[in-house]
Design an enzyme around this catalytic site. Sequence first.
Site, PDB file in Angstrom:
ATOM      1  N   CYS A  77     -62.013 -18.482  30.288  1.00 20.23           N
ATOM      2  CA  CYS A  77     -61.283 -19.464  29.606  1.00 20.23           C
ATOM      3  C   CYS A  77     -59.669 -18.895  29.738  1.00 20.23           C
ATOM      4  CB  CYS A  77     -61.504 -19.277  28.373  1.00 20.23           C
ATOM      5  SG  CYS A  77     -60.541 -18.204  27.064  1.00 20.23           S
ATOM      6  N   GLU A  78     -58.960 -19.849  30.219  1.00 25.48           N
ATOM      7  CA  GLU A  78     -57.533 -19.512  30.390  1.00 25.48           C
ATOM      8  C   GLU A  78     -56.820 -19.138  29.278  1.00 25.48           C
ATOM      9  OE1 GLU A  78     -56.211 -23.221  32.162  1.00 25.48           O
ATOM     10  OE2 GLU A  78     -55.483 -24.132  30.220  1.00 25.48           O
ATOM     11  N   HIS A  79     -57.177 -19.373  27.998  1.00 25.48           N
ATOM     12  CA  HIS A  79     -56.284 -18.848  26.977  1.00 25.48           C
ATOM     13  C   HIS A  79     -56.516 -17.240  26.411  1.00 25.48           C
ATOM     14  CE1 HIS A  79     -56.769 -23.218  25.905  1.00 25.48           C
ATOM     15  NE2 HIS A  79     -55.663 -23.199  26.405  1.00 25.48           N
ATOM     16  N   HIS A  80     -57.717 -16.595  26.908  1.00 23.62           N
ATOM     17  CA  HIS A  80     -58.275 -15.481  26.427  1.00 23.62           C
ATOM     18  C   HIS A  80     -58.746 -14.587  27.591  1.00 23.62           C
ATOM     19  CE1 HIS A  80     -58.549 -18.190  22.790  1.00 23.62           C
ATOM     20  NE2 HIS A  80     -57.916 -17.205  22.419  1.00 23.62           N
ATOM     21  N   GLN A 118     -63.193 -25.702  28.903  1.00 28.01           N
ATOM     22  CA  GLN A 118     -64.423 -26.577  29.124  1.00 28.01           C
ATOM     23  C   GLN A 118     -63.933 -27.981  29.585  1.00 28.01           C
ATOM     24  OE1 GLN A 118     -67.506 -25.752  26.443  1.00 28.01           O
ATOM     25  NE2 GLN A 118     -68.591 -27.638  26.969  1.00 28.01           N
ATOM     26  N   HIS A 146     -68.595 -19.675  24.273  1.00 26.43           N
ATOM     27  CA  HIS A 146     -66.948 -19.107  24.442  1.00 26.43           C
ATOM     28  C   HIS A 146     -67.161 -17.816  23.879  1.00 26.43           C
ATOM     29  CE1 HIS A 146     -65.195 -22.873  26.076  1.00 26.43           C
ATOM     30  NE2 HIS A 146     -66.787 -23.515  25.838  1.00 26.43           N
ATOM     31  N   CYS A 148     -64.493 -16.075  23.540  1.00 26.65           N
ATOM     32  CA  CYS A 148     -63.562 -15.978  22.863  1.00 26.65           C
ATOM     33  C   CYS A 148     -63.977 -16.279  21.307  1.00 26.65           C
ATOM     34  CB  CYS A 148     -62.145 -16.726  23.360  1.00 26.65           C
ATOM     35  SG  CYS A 148     -62.406 -18.277  23.787  1.00 26.65           S
TER      36      CYS A 148
HETATM   37 ZN   LIG Z   1     -60.748 -18.848  24.727  1.00 22.59          ZN
END
Ligand SMILES: [Zn+2]
Length: 175
Positions: A77-80, A118, A146, A148
């Site tokens: 995931c690009e956020h975490h 996703q 996920h 995260c």
């Molecule tokens: Zn994430």
Amino acid sequence: MSRSDGIAEQVRAILASAGEDPNREGLQKTPERVERTFKFLTQGYTQDAETILNKALFTVEYDEMVIIKDIDVFSLCEHHLLPFYGKAHVAYLPNGKVAGLSKIPRLVDMFARRLQVQERLTVEIASAIETHVKPRGVGVVIEAMHFCMMMRGVFRDQQQTREEFLSLIKRSTAL
Ligand SMILES: [Zn+2]
């Protein structure tokens, strides 16, 4: 200079900032390992859909739906920068051309091995098939877990999700 040069050095700094001693035995090779792992998990940036699909298109007479189920998905995931993983299901209605069967899983893998969310992963797979296979229609569904959300206890922070989750559990135990 390649796109990943210097990662090991920066991982060493991250380890130190977490309060660790990057030179202790167990951590000595960790920065280089993380660099190799990160390069592997983002190798999709060095590949493109055209190369994967265009050399493997076959002319067909039939127009029945092509379905490829349960394709393994491993992404970050690009956020975490934490993993999410699961299964992708792809279906399309050919318009004179189909892609070689192994090519759709390779396409999924290529987009998954980039930093993702996703929803975008789903859209990118579908539009690559649209562009290169030119079917009459295409559908992509991804079911994923996920890390995260699992590791950070997101349920606890999101009241509505938590209530939905609890009512689902209650309903299934009532059966
Ligand atoms: Zn994430």
